[in-house]
Design a protein around this motif. Structure first.
Motif, PDB file in Angstrom:
ATOM      1  N   ARG A 142      38.957  59.184  23.768  1.00 26.51           N
ATOM      2  CA  ARG A 142      38.668  58.523  25.040  1.00 26.51           C
ATOM      3  C   ARG A 142      39.904  58.513  25.940  1.00 26.51           C
ATOM      4  NH1 ARG A 142      34.155  54.350  25.122  1.00 26.51           N
ATOM      5  NH2 ARG A 142      32.643  55.223  23.693  1.00 26.51           N
TER       6      ARG A 142
ATOM      7  N   GLN B   4      40.568  60.116  29.777  1.00 29.44           N
ATOM      8  CA  GLN B   4      41.188  59.323  30.838  1.00 29.44           C
ATOM      9  C   GLN B   4      42.417  60.039  31.406  1.00 29.44           C
ATOM     10  OE1 GLN B   4      42.628  55.506  29.534  1.00 29.44           O
ATOM     11  NE2 GLN B   4      43.489  54.955  31.517  1.00 29.44           N
TER      12      GLN B   4
ATOM     13  N   LYS C 257      39.480  60.704  40.397  1.00 30.77           N
ATOM     14  CA  LYS C 257      40.157  59.424  40.587  1.00 30.77           C
ATOM     15  C   LYS C 257      39.958  58.906  42.006  1.00 30.77           C
ATOM     16  CE  LYS C 257      43.858  60.086  37.172  1.00 30.77           C
ATOM     17  NZ  LYS C 257      45.325  60.203  36.993  1.00 30.77           N
TER      18      LYS C 257
ATOM     19  N   LEU D  31      40.307  52.623  26.329  1.00 30.21           N
ATOM     20  CA  LEU D  31      41.070  53.147  27.458  1.00 30.21           C
ATOM     21  C   LEU D  31      42.455  52.504  27.534  1.00 30.21           C
ATOM     22  CD1 LEU D  31      38.195  53.085  30.122  1.00 30.21           C
ATOM     23  CD2 LEU D  31      39.019  55.047  28.797  1.00 30.21           C
TER      24      LEU D  31
ATOM     25  N   LEU E  76      45.483  50.162  35.412  1.00 27.95           N
ATOM     26  CA  LEU E  76      44.031  50.359  35.415  1.00 27.95           C
ATOM     27  C   LEU E  76      43.298  49.029  35.480  1.00 27.95           C
ATOM     28  CD1 LEU E  76      41.749  52.402  35.350  1.00 27.95           C
ATOM     29  CD2 LEU E  76      41.780  52.298  32.853  1.00 27.95           C
TER      30      LEU E  76
ATOM     31  N   TYR F 165      34.522  54.731  31.344  1.00 25.78           N
ATOM     32  CA  TYR F 165      34.754  55.782  30.357  1.00 25.78           C
ATOM     33  C   TYR F 165      33.750  56.912  30.529  1.00 25.78           C
ATOM     34  CZ  TYR F 165      34.043  58.513  26.212  1.00 25.78           C
ATOM     35  OH  TYR F 165      33.836  59.587  25.378  1.00 25.78           O
TER      36      TYR F 165
ATOM     37  N   PHE G 103      34.873  59.164  33.192  1.00 27.25           N
ATOM     38  CA  PHE G 103      35.949  60.033  32.722  1.00 27.25           C
ATOM     39  C   PHE G 103      35.395  61.163  31.845  1.00 27.25           C
ATOM     40  CE2 PHE G 103      39.102  56.289  33.021  1.00 27.25           C
ATOM     41  CZ  PHE G 103      39.567  56.718  34.252  1.00 27.25           C
TER      42      PHE G 103
END
Length: 306
Positions: A92, A96, A104, A199, A216, A282, A285
């Motif tokens: 994960r 990211q 983004k 994350l 984040l 997630y 991403f």
């Protein structure tokens, strides 16, 4: 399941036995208390004379309980989080870290639009004019190059509280102190949810200050800020003394993780909604989803002012 938030503002000795948090108050004639660790989502430690056993810290972290410590100003200043928050954590994190710049920028656009929409809906719930905020929300472009977030925030705080001389500043006049405390709790809720989703809270989609370990978290908490503002607004309107953070005010603000919000058309405790938000992040991403799931501010929100 709604997790409990425990606040300790007096000297205490915290240990563990039989999967329970055991509380002893050495300076007070109070019987020993126990609380099931599995019920805990957040433990806030404010007094400098609190002792916590390593065995308890280990069990709290294994339960994914956020342990928050406070500074001399009684504001949350640190968060203890697990090194491993998800079984697929390394994969994960790769998704990211490999997220493209266009992705983004799109995620930040969604985030800013959701934040300003919630600010506008908060205004509407207070019977304030929200037309300018609605225009700001519609004007947000990819990456928010026009900085509509800052324009909206300036207008929002200039007109939110009917207090002479108020402006949003961390070191400004009250109720900035209440907002600081509430946002710190919200930041901890966000960081906890991000870690549970596998994350990295330090790698943001917009915030990127090298001295900030929660970039984040600072990104994703933005649309949730108006929910904190709503609690602070109610405290101010109730006529409470807001020059300092007293026990009653802290009790109200510590209810932030449990307050009801509406996400995906359904009512949910904020801490559960945040977990849905970070899970959807997630998926963005990873590529299986294109939109982050954020809550919608509703005028019928339950307040927690005591």
């Amino acid at each position: 399941m709604i997790k409990r938030t425990l606040f300790f503002g007096n000297p205490a000795y915290l240990s563990t036995k039989n999967q329970q948090l055991v509380v002893n108050f050495p300076e007070e004639d109070i019987d020993e208390k126990t609380i099931p660790i599995e019920d805990l989502g957040y433990v806030v430690l404010e007094h400098p004379q609190i002792t916590v056993s390593n065995g308890l810290l280990m069990k709290l972290i294994q339960n994914k309980t956020a342990v928050i410590t406070c500074d001399k100003q009684h504001l949350p200043c640190s968060l203890l989080q697990p090194l491993v928050g998800h079984t697929e954590q390394s994969e994960r994190m790769r998704y990211q870290l490999n997220a493209s710049i266009p992705l983004k920028k799109n995620l930040w656009q969604q985030t800013v639009m959701a934040k300003i929409d919630n600010q506008a809906n908060h205004f509407l719930s207070r019977e304030k004019n929200a037309l300018r905020l609605k225009r700001y929300a519609k004007a947000v472009k990819s990456g928010d190059l026009g900085n509509q977030e800052a324009l909206a925030a300036a207008f929002y705080f200039q007109n939110l509280f009917d207090l002479e001389g108020f402006s949003r500043n961390q070191k400004g006049i009250p109720p900035n102190n209440l907002l600081n405390y509430g946002y710190a709790i919200l930041r901890a809720v966000t960081a906890r949810a991000l870690v549970s989703s596998g994350l990295l809270p330090s790698v943001g989609i917009f915030h990127h200050n090298k001295y900030n370990a929660f970039c984040l978290a600072d990104d994703i908490m933005e649309p949730y800020r108006p929910f904190v503002d709503a609690i602070v607004y109610d405290i101010v309107e109730s006529g409470c003394y807001i020059e300092e953070l007293n026990t009653n005010i802290k009790s109200d603000l510590l209810m932030i993780p449990a307050m009801d919000v509406v996400i995906d058309g359904k009512q949910s405790p904020l801490m559960n909604a945040m977990s849905r938000t970070t899970a959807s992040l997630y998926e963005c991403f990873e590529g299986s989803r294109r939109k982050i799931l954020y809550p919608d501010f509703q005028s019928s929100l339950q307040t927690f002012i005591t």
